[in-house]
Design an enzyme around this catalytic site. Structure first.
Site, PDB file in Angstrom:
ATOM      1  N   GLN A  22       0.852  -1.180   0.000  1.00  0.00           N
ATOM      2  CA  GLN A  22       0.000   0.000   0.000  1.00  0.00           C
ATOM      3  C   GLN A  22       0.887   1.229   0.000  1.00  0.00           C
ATOM      4  OE1 GLN A  22      -2.709  -1.670   3.246  1.00  0.00           O
ATOM      5  NE2 GLN A  22      -4.151  -0.377   2.108  1.00  0.00           N
ATOM      6  N   SER A  23       0.408   2.314  -0.598  1.00  0.00           N
ATOM      7  CA  SER A  23       1.289   3.431  -0.926  1.00  0.00           C
ATOM      8  C   SER A  23       1.760   4.228   0.274  1.00  0.00           C
ATOM      9  CB  SER A  23       0.577   4.378  -1.916  1.00  0.00           C
ATOM     10  OG  SER A  23       0.254   3.693  -3.102  1.00  0.00           O
ATOM     11  N   SER A  24       0.998   4.300   1.342  1.00  0.00           N
ATOM     12  CA  SER A  24       1.374   5.122   2.488  1.00  0.00           C
ATOM     13  C   SER A  24       0.997   4.398   3.772  1.00  0.00           C
ATOM     14  CB  SER A  24       0.678   6.492   2.420  1.00  0.00           C
ATOM     15  OG  SER A  24      -0.725   6.334   2.504  1.00  0.00           O
TER      16      SER A  24
END
Length: 624
Positions: A22-24
């Site tokens: 997941q990106s963050s």
């Protein structure tokens, strides 16, 4: 084609790799459903025939962006295992989880095709070795990269729109705060405000960031710094902090955005590139109160740029400690470039030399000229002393006022530090008084904090009192004596060895625009052409100092006289070197013992009794 038909027995013999990302970290914490959907792909692998122990989960890239693979260790491990033939299938919820960069995605597809590894996402199973499947996977990768661009463009567009209006809130530097309505104002702390005003005033006076740091250290003034929790602490001023404050336009009341440009290097490292003021995304002067004006900020930047330039371009150099009076002002009279300053340690001190050696250093040719500095500096110094003498009284008063104002400003900042220490000590005292006496653990801690604040208060008071005494001593004795000497005779003050070279250079820079030096070797002189600020010029001529070889060289007149006497006086062959030595010693003793009237003179006739070569050889062997 059915997914079970694509999965062959040799695929099942290898591992099934499940990549989760997941990106963050905010998405990892708040968007738990996405993580559950990704972990649920284990069931898809089990349904296709892989055992649980064959399923390898790679989830150490959580919170990392998929824009590049250089900083994702998990993705690098996945590509490595696929290339080694350990993976039978690679699973990801969607293409964007594996890569947002089309180059990384195509590289993974090529390696999977060579290793005969399948790819599984939420829609189905694909074989990268098949043209149709690879074409479809390539389109998905392109759409994933375009999707990332669209998301960034939407967010970036909103930020830029607000920034162009000056409404985008960005972190403010120390000394500026947001008020309740969202506007920017100066820090309400009086000590912080006065310290910044004193900082910019000191820089405009000394003209250098490093000299500003030295002035703060000499005056014992601490500089404010804001921590991440918005707490302000006072620390010694450092050169990096001084440069950061001088380059920040927010201190000039200018709203700016986009002063820097961030790029990713090949290795994935983020690099910062400074933009020029014309390329800033937003620049709104007078957007909020500042400590200096926008024109003054631009002048400060020009001064910093000039300080960092070499001598190849004309520049106004800041005064330094060296004895070279014409530092940054001397110009070569032959090529028109600024002369470099070189120092040589001679006779227990430093001697300055003005050299123009660029053609020698960069082209291998002869240097333009090298000029000894003492004679030139002395002539220019006497000229300046003559020019300033009529206005010495007015200058004395202005200097005295400036010194007193500077000391008052420093004392006011030290008084603010004492007031802050007093407030903190009173607050620690109230905390200690309000604690329950029975709670000894808390009471002991608060008592220790109170004692620390009291010690800090005592140190601040002692530091202020000591600095005030030193300032008063300097003003009462040293400064007053020098000011009185200035009124009586400015020339004596100028030549006083205790007068700092920096002060002489500062005064010279105010009066003189530049000085052109031209050495005339045949005449043995140096032409000094002085150009004043008002446009008036004056030319001086100084005697160039002779080198060691020139100082011991025989005068041409003596050599000419010897050549004339050789026509009538010959060297007797019976005269030996020992006879010459004895004769010279006898004549020398006779000259010492005789009275001045009867002492024999050094007649050129006797010296010429020998040929020139034999005479010099005989004197050398006799120890003359």
């Amino acid at each position: 084609m059915n997914a079970h038909l694509k999965v062959q027995s040799h695929h099942l013999e290898r591992g099934a790799y499940l990549y989760i990302r997941q990106s963050s970290m905010r998405q990892v914490v708040e968007n738990a459903e996405s993580a559950k959907r990704q972990y649920a792909l284990r069931g898809r692998a089990t349904a296709l025939g892989w055992r649980d122990e064959q399923i390898i989960v790679i989830d150490n890239d959580q919170g990392e962006s998929g824009a590049s693979a250089s900083w994702r260790e998990g993705f690098q491990r996945l590509v490595s295992d696929v290339g080694l033939g350990h993976a039978g299938i690679v699973m990801g919820l969607e293409v964007s989880r594996l890569a947002r960069n089309n180059a990384d995605w195509q590289r993974l597809l090529e390696i999977c095709a060579l290793a005969d590894t399948l790819i599984l996402d939420e829609d189905g199973v694909y074989d990268p070795a098949s043209f149709n499947d690879r074409l479809l996977l390539g389109l998905k990768g392109t759409m994933s990269e375009a999707e990332l661009h669209v998301i960034k463009a939407r967010l970036r567009g909103g930020i830029l729109n607000k920034a162009r209006r000056g409404e985008f809130r960005s972190p403010l530097p120390t000394g500026l705060v947001y008020d309740s309505s969202g506007g920017v104002q100066l820090d309400p702390d009086a000590q912080v405000r006065e310290t910044f005003f004193h900082f910019f005033e000191t820089f405009s006076r000394v003209g250098s960031a490093s000299q500003t740091v030295k002035a703060f250290r000499k005056e014992g003034i601490l500089f404010p710094s804001r921590l991440h929790n918005s707490e302000t602490v006072f620390r010694p001023l450092t050169p990096s902090t001084a440069m950061r404050v001088l380059h920040n336009p927010r201190y000039a009341g200018v709203y700016s955005y986009g002063r820097r440009q961030y790029r990713r290097a090949i290795g994935g490292k983020k690099t910062i590139c400074e933009r020029s003021a014309d390329d800033w995304l937003a620049c709104i002067p007078d957007a909020h109160p500042g400590y200096i004006s926008w024109p003054q900020h631009q002048e400060n930047l020009k001064l910093l740029k000039a300080n960092g330039q070499g001598y190849d371009a004309a520049r106004a150099s800041i005064p330094r400690e060296g004895p070279a009076l014409l530092q940054g002002l001397a110009i070569c009279g032959r090529c028109g470039r600024h002369l470099r300053v070189r120092y040589a340690s001679r006779r227990g001190g430093l001697e300055a030399w003005y050299a123009c050696d660029r053609t020698h250093n960069y082209g291998g040719a002869d240097s333009c000229q090298t000029i000894a500095g003492p004679a030139v500096d002395k002539a220019v110094g006497l000229l300046i002393a003559e020019q300033i003498t009529p206005s010495a009284v007015e200058l004395t008063l202005e200097v005295r006022k400036e010194i007193e104002a500077r000391q008052e400003e420093a004392d006011r900042l030290r008084r603010r530090a004492v007031e802050r220490a007093q407030v903190e000590a009173d607050l620690a005292q109230r905390r200690f008084m309000l604690v329950d006496p029975n709670n000894r653990l808390v009471a002991d801690t608060l008592e220790g904090e109170w004692n620390d604040k009291l010690r800090a208060l005592a140190n601040a008071r002692e530091e202020r009192e000591r600095a005030r005494q030193n300032d008063q001593l300097v003003l009462d004795k040293t400064v007053r004596e020098r000011l009185a000497a200035m009124i009586a005779d400015f020339g004596a003050l100028w030549t006083d060895p205790e007068t700092p070279n920096r002060e002489r250079k500062r005064l010279l820079a105010v009066i003189v625009e530049d000085v052109t030096l031209t050495r005339l070797p045949k005449r043995g002189t140096t032409s000094v052409h002085v150009r004043f600020k008002g446009g008036r010029t004056q030319t001086l001529v100084t005697i160039s100092p002779r080198s060691c070889a020139e100082q011991i060289k025989t005068s041409p007149a003596v050599i000419e006289l010897i050549d004339k006497l050789l026509d009538d006086h010959l060297f007797p062959r019976s005269l030996t070197f020992s006879t010459i030595r004895a004769s010279v010693r006898a004549r020398w003793r006779a000259g010492i013992s005789a009275t001045p009237a009867s002492r024999p003179s050094a007649s050129p006739t006797w010296l010429a009794n020998t040929s020139s070569s034999h005479a010099m050889t005989g004197c050398a062997s006799a120890g003359c």
